[in-house]
Motif scaffolding. Structure first.
Motif, PDB file in Angstrom:
ATOM      1  N   LEU A   1       0.850  -1.180   0.000  1.00 21.83           N
ATOM      2  CA  LEU A   1       0.000   0.000   0.000  1.00 21.83           C
ATOM      3  C   LEU A   1       0.891   1.236   0.000  1.00 21.83           C
ATOM      4  N   GLN A   2       0.650   2.151  -0.913  1.00 21.65           N
ATOM      5  CA  GLN A   2       1.476   3.352  -1.055  1.00 21.65           C
ATOM      6  C   GLN A   2       0.821   4.614  -0.514  1.00 21.65           C
ATOM      7  N   GLY A   3      -0.395   4.530  -0.041  1.00 20.38           N
ATOM      8  CA  GLY A   3      -1.044   5.707   0.514  1.00 20.38           C
ATOM      9  C   GLY A   3      -2.534   5.673   0.290  1.00 20.38           C
ATOM     10  N   ILE A   4      -3.230   6.441   1.097  1.00 24.27           N
ATOM     11  CA  ILE A   4      -4.668   6.644   0.957  1.00 24.27           C
ATOM     12  C   ILE A   4      -4.867   8.137   0.864  1.00 24.27           C
ATOM     13  N   PHE A   5      -5.629   8.582  -0.135  1.00 26.78           N
ATOM     14  CA  PHE A   5      -5.773  10.005  -0.419  1.00 26.78           C
ATOM     15  C   PHE A   5      -7.234  10.419  -0.321  1.00 26.78           C
ATOM     16  N   ALA A   6      -7.489  11.475   0.411  1.00 25.75           N
ATOM     17  CA  ALA A   6      -8.848  11.968   0.608  1.00 25.75           C
ATOM     18  C   ALA A   6      -9.371  12.628  -0.668  1.00 25.75           C
ATOM     19  N   VAL A   7     -10.606  12.288  -1.001  1.00 29.57           N
ATOM     20  CA  VAL A   7     -11.333  12.922  -2.102  1.00 29.57           C
ATOM     21  C   VAL A   7     -12.736  13.204  -1.587  1.00 29.57           C
ATOM     22  N   GLY A   8     -13.676  13.457  -2.463  1.00 29.91           N
ATOM     23  CA  GLY A   8     -15.048  13.732  -2.048  1.00 29.91           C
ATOM     24  C   GLY A   8     -15.781  12.477  -1.597  1.00 29.91           C
ATOM     25  N   ARG A   9     -17.069  12.651  -1.297  1.00 33.14           N
ATOM     26  CA  ARG A   9     -17.879  11.536  -0.804  1.00 33.14           C
ATOM     27  C   ARG A   9     -18.303  10.605  -1.934  1.00 33.14           C
ATOM     28  N   GLU A  10     -18.273   9.335  -1.660  1.00 27.72           N
ATOM     29  CA  GLU A  10     -18.679   8.269  -2.564  1.00 27.72           C
ATOM     30  C   GLU A  10     -17.957   8.314  -3.912  1.00 27.72           C
ATOM     31  N   PRO A  11     -16.619   8.208  -3.896  1.00 29.26           N
ATOM     32  CA  PRO A  11     -15.887   8.166  -5.163  1.00 29.26           C
ATOM     33  C   PRO A  11     -16.346   6.972  -5.996  1.00 29.26           C
ATOM     34  N   ALA A  12     -16.607   7.217  -7.287  1.00 28.46           N
ATOM     35  CA  ALA A  12     -17.207   6.179  -8.127  1.00 28.46           C
ATOM     36  C   ALA A  12     -16.371   5.812  -9.342  1.00 28.46           C
ATOM     37  N   GLY A  13     -15.711   6.757  -9.967  1.00 22.67           N
ATOM     38  CA  GLY A  13     -14.959   6.484 -11.178  1.00 22.67           C
ATOM     39  C   GLY A  13     -13.621   7.182 -11.156  1.00 22.67           C
ATOM     40  N   LEU A  14     -12.670   6.625 -11.919  1.00 19.39           N
ATOM     41  CA  LEU A  14     -11.314   7.170 -12.004  1.00 19.39           C
ATOM     42  C   LEU A  14     -10.879   7.239 -13.460  1.00 19.39           C
ATOM     43  N   VAL A  15     -10.026   8.216 -13.777  1.00 18.92           N
ATOM     44  CA  VAL A  15      -9.361   8.248 -15.076  1.00 18.92           C
ATOM     45  C   VAL A  15      -8.013   8.944 -14.900  1.00 18.92           C
ATOM     46  N   PHE A  16      -7.056   8.551 -15.730  1.00 17.12           N
ATOM     47  CA  PHE A  16      -5.703   9.123 -15.730  1.00 17.12           C
ATOM     48  C   PHE A  16      -5.554   9.977 -16.980  1.00 17.12           C
ATOM     49  N   ASP A  17      -5.055  11.225 -16.839  1.00 19.84           N
ATOM     50  CA  ASP A  17      -4.904  12.122 -17.994  1.00 19.84           C
ATOM     51  C   ASP A  17      -3.459  12.259 -18.475  1.00 19.84           C
ATOM     52  N   GLY A  18      -2.572  11.418 -17.979  1.00 19.18           N
ATOM     53  CA  GLY A  18      -1.164  11.500 -18.327  1.00 19.18           C
ATOM     54  C   GLY A  18      -0.329  12.080 -17.196  1.00 19.18           C
ATOM     55  N   SER A  19      -0.952  12.870 -16.327  1.00 17.46           N
ATOM     56  CA  SER A  19      -0.273  13.453 -15.168  1.00 17.46           C
ATOM     57  C   SER A  19      -1.085  13.350 -13.883  1.00 17.46           C
ATOM     58  N   ASN A  20      -2.389  13.372 -14.026  1.00 18.22           N
ATOM     59  CA  ASN A  20      -3.280  13.429 -12.864  1.00 18.22           C
ATOM     60  C   ASN A  20      -4.292  12.297 -12.882  1.00 18.22           C
ATOM     61  N   ILE A  21      -4.774  11.979 -11.690  1.00 22.91           N
ATOM     62  CA  ILE A  21      -5.892  11.068 -11.513  1.00 22.91           C
ATOM     63  C   ILE A  21      -7.117  11.932 -11.218  1.00 22.91           C
ATOM     64  N   TRP A  22      -8.177  11.731 -11.967  1.00 26.51           N
ATOM     65  CA  TRP A  22      -9.451  12.410 -11.742  1.00 26.51           C
ATOM     66  C   TRP A  22     -10.392  11.405 -11.095  1.00 26.51           C
ATOM     67  N   VAL A  23     -11.143  11.863 -10.096  1.00 25.60           N
ATOM     68  CA  VAL A  23     -12.059  11.007  -9.347  1.00 25.60           C
ATOM     69  C   VAL A  23     -13.453  11.631  -9.389  1.00 25.60           C
ATOM     70  N   ALA A  24     -14.450  10.841  -9.781  1.00 27.43           N
ATOM     71  CA  ALA A  24     -15.846  11.289  -9.747  1.00 27.43           C
ATOM     72  C   ALA A  24     -16.410  11.021  -8.358  1.00 27.43           C
ATOM     73  N   ASN A  25     -16.799  12.066  -7.660  1.00 29.77           N
ATOM     74  CA  ASN A  25     -17.369  11.969  -6.307  1.00 29.77           C
ATOM     75  C   ASN A  25     -18.884  12.064  -6.417  1.00 29.77           C
ATOM     76  N   SER A  26     -19.544  10.915  -6.464  1.00 27.15           N
ATOM     77  CA  SER A  26     -20.964  10.891  -6.805  1.00 27.15           C
ATOM     78  C   SER A  26     -21.860  11.591  -5.785  1.00 27.15           C
ATOM     79  N   ALA A  27     -21.545  11.555  -4.512  1.00 26.74           N
ATOM     80  CA  ALA A  27     -22.402  12.185  -3.508  1.00 26.74           C
ATOM     81  C   ALA A  27     -22.159  13.682  -3.365  1.00 26.74           C
ATOM     82  N   ASP A  28     -21.008  14.175  -3.827  1.00 24.72           N
ATOM     83  CA  ASP A  28     -20.679  15.599  -3.712  1.00 24.72           C
ATOM     84  C   ASP A  28     -20.909  16.374  -5.008  1.00 24.72           C
TER      85      ASP A  28
END
Length: 118
Positions: A1-28
């Motif tokens: 495990l390399q870390g746990i990172f806080a995002v919004g509530r109920e993260p549902a989807g992820l995508v990588f853009d070449g530099s960043n990870i985007w997270v869809a926070n369905s409840a927020d």
């Protein structure tokens, strides 16, 4: 495990853009951006109601907004909303095929195609 990172509530989807990870926070109703190399947050962006799936086309992050029956594009460098497209009911999947955006519409038993060519 390399870390746990806080995002919004109920993260549902992820995508990588070449530099960043985007997270869809369905409840927020937001997208979170994390720098992929170390998880440092790059802020949150407001989107439609119940964002859940993401794809990347090389210039835009696309997100389905389940309760709005839309798919939205954001400029991936600045996170600024570009366009919103109506699609079928309750879009639950999205992908880029190299030329078009395809959206699976869970609520209407259909698939929508958005052409990237003018």
């Amino acid at each position: 495990l390399q870390g746990i990172f806080a995002v919004g509530r109920e993260p549902a989807g992820l995508v990588f853009d070449g530099s960043n990870i985007w997270v869809a926070n369905s409840a927020d109703n937001t997208l979170s951006r994390l720098r992929a190399s170390d998880g440092i947050p790059g802020g949150e962006r407001a989107v439609g109601r119940n964002p859940n799936q993401l794809t990347f086309d090389g210039a835009h992050v696309w997100v389905t907004d389940y309760y709005d029956s839309t798919v939205m594009s954001l400029d991936y460098r600045r996170g600024v909303r570009q366009r919103t497209y109506p699609v079928g009911g309750a879009p639950a999947g999205v992908l880029f095929d190299g030329a078009n955006i395809w959206v699976a519409n869970y609520g209407s038993g259909s698939v929508s195609k958005i052409s990237m060519r003018p």
